[in-house]
Enzyme design. Structure first.
Site, PDB file in Angstrom:
ATOM      1  CD  GLU A 118       7.601   7.378  -4.821  1.00  0.00           C
ATOM      2  OE1 GLU A 118       6.962   8.386  -5.199  1.00  0.00           O
ATOM      3  OE2 GLU A 118       8.016   6.503  -5.612  1.00  0.00           O
TER       4      GLU A 118
ATOM      5  CG  ASP B 223       0.122   3.910  -5.088  1.00  0.00           C
ATOM      6  OD1 ASP B 223       1.228   3.401  -5.316  1.00  0.00           O
ATOM      7  OD2 ASP B 223      -0.378   4.802  -5.807  1.00  0.00           O
TER       8      ASP B 223
END
Length: 535
Positions: A187, A15
């Site tokens: 997301e 991420d």
């Protein structure tokens, strides 16, 4: 011309969020249940990265006691504005079934090294928060919007809400600005402004094999947003032969010379079952982004490049081919991590016995509280780890040694303990999706006194422990399946989500709750001598 080889951050570095301040780039990655929270790196050239440790180093910033496997710190966003660094992050407390019990926070600092402020609570309506600083001085939070559901509709879109610096809170009502593309599972949002457009970059398809990067844009920050005509701009979905799989969750950055790049997470599977032992890593891709046009990968494709030429870049150095720690420093290296709580006294000490790391035994490796464990992330598919330590157990309730660890449901633990007869013995405990077995038919008696060396070799799918008790290095037990220490294996077994990566652990347990100490003289990690960088 320098050639860049991906991943730029091997091992558990998922991420990624990147920003630039002057001529220096800063990158933040998720840490989940590992402490300290939010791993930070710094670079001047985008290819060689210096680890800075974690941003969240105090209990007042992060309390993860009891957090589940793959809970904790999700998807941080690192930005710089108004002379400060801004960091938003999620702390996930529960993630099973239809529920995601997650709260989002904001901390700031004048310097990347900190100190970082105590957190401001933002919201709890979803995860993956990202802060955008608009040119007019206003600040906006974009965030995944969660619906309590077990289906794909649980991902209800991306919300936008203004953040007030003076009030230190979100103001106004959140508004859904993007419900996602046909890929779904939307997301990981980030907002950018360029050439009169607001560009919303999201992750879609789920964080597995169908992961992708989606881009949409609007003239108005509140939308409506138009989808990129070549969406997704990055994915490995249709290329199972690509070196970098699970590509997605991207963050963009502009270089001082106007070139654009993105960083994204990826995984490199091994073996017939295509399991990702090293977890989700960080890769770099060059972008082309002409004025007023859509961004696209520099090669006009959508598959992540394992290697590419980068004009003007220096030679890329290996991220970390070897690591040795003799514990002679007053502080631990930023390459060390602990589970769910700070690396601190009374369970851990570098001063009680100078030149040694002392761990006082606490709970077992299946517990989500009070684990005396120090973790080093594996960075290569072929590597060797070893530690020399002294341990004098009095009962079978005292254990200390070396574990190869993915989470509380999947690990191999080679440890020294005491037999009923009072002899020092060594055994290996295998935890396979919470099914337990002893690897050695009988514990092996350690005849010699003093320190022992426990180690392990990982060669792709194969894990082999070894022991040196003063009589020379000898194999310990049979070859084991290393791929159980992967993102994929817990999910395949139905024991929960898995978002981290494999670690080597120095650890101590004491079921009598008396804190029996183990003293570690050194730890050493090496990539296999004949393996290329990051293989």
């Amino acid at each position: 011309m320098s050639r860049v080889r991906n991943p730029i951050l091997p091992g558990f570095h998922p991420d990624p969020s990147i920003c630039r301040v002057g001529d220096t780039y800063y990158l933040a990655t998720s840490t989940f249940e590992w402490w300290p929270g939010v791993r930070l790196h710094r670079s001047r050239d985008l290819v060689n990265w210096e680890p800075l440790g974690g941003a969240l180093t105090r209990r007042s910033q992060l309390n993860m006691r009891g957090n589940p496997d793959s809970g904790g710190v999700w998807a941080p966003c690192l930005t710089h504005a108004d002379g400060r660094f801004w960091l938003v992050y999620s702390d996930a407390k529960s993630l099973q079934g239809p529920f995601k019990d997650v709260r989002n926070y904001l901390v700031t600092a004048e310097r990347i090294e900190g100190p970082w402020s105590d957190p401001v609570v933002l919201n709890a309506s979803g995860f993956d928060p990202s802060l955008f600083h608009d040119a007019d001085g206003r600040k906006w939070l974009v965030c995944q919007y969660w619906r309590n559901s077990t289906g794909r509709d649980a991902f209800a879109g991306i919300t936008l809400q203004e953040y007030s610096v003076t009030q230190q809170k979100l103001v106004g009502e959140p508004r859904v600005i993007f419900t996602g593309s046909p890929l779904g599972i939307t997301e990981g949002p980030h907002l950018y402004r360029k050439d009169g457009y607001y560009y919303l970059v999201t992750a879609e398809g789920g964080t597995g094999w169908e992961h992708a990067v989606t881009v949409c844009r609007s003239r108005n920050i509140e939308g409506p947003y138009e989808l990129h005509p070549q969406n997704p701009i990055l994915t490995s979905l249709d290329r199972p032969d690509a070196v970098l799989q699970k590509a997605g969750h991207a963050s963009f950055v502009e270089a001082p010379d106007g070139r654009w790049f993105l960083v994204h997470l990826c995984s490199r599977p091994v073996g017939a079952h295509r399991r990702c032992i090293l977890g989700r890593e960080t890769a770099l891709q060059p972008l082309v982004w002409p004025a007023g046009e859509w961004p696209r990968l520099a090669d006009d494709g959508h598959v992540p490049l394992a290697e590419f030429e980068l004009p003007g870049a220096p030679e890329q150095r290996p991220y970390l081919e070897s690591f040795h720690d003799d514990f002679s420093s007053r502080e631990l290296s930023p390459h060390w991590n602990s589970l769910r709580e700070p690396l601190e006294s009374p369970w851990m000490s570098l001063s009680e016995r100078p030149g040694w790391l002392r761990l006082r035994g606490r709970y077992s490796l299946q517990c989500t509280f009070d684990q005396s464990a120090l973790g080093f992330r594996l960075l290569h598919h072929r590597c060797r780890v070893a530690t020399r330590f002294e341990f004098d157990p009095e009962t079978f309730q005292h254990q200390a040694g070396l574990a190869l660890y993915y989470n509380t449901a999947n690990f191999y633990h080679a440890y020294v303990s005491a037999s009923d007869a009072g002899e020092r013995v060594v055994q290996i405990l295998a935890c396979d999706n919470r099914r337990y077995r002893f690897v050695l038919p009988e514990p092996r008696v350690i005849a010699a006194q003093g320190a022992v060396i426990l180690g392990a070799r990982i060669d792709g799918e194969v894990l082999q422990f070894f022991l040196d008790d003063g009589t020379g290095e000898q194999l310990l037990g049979p070859a084991l399946d290393a791929t159980t220490l992967s993102d994929d294996y817990p999910v395949e077994g139905g024991v929960g989500w898995a978002f981290t990566g494999a670690f080597a652990l120095l650890c101590a347990q004491d079921a009598s709750d008396r804190g029996r100490p183990a003293d570690f003289d050194w730890f050493h990690y090496d990539s296999a001598p004949d393996s290329p960088q990051n293989s």
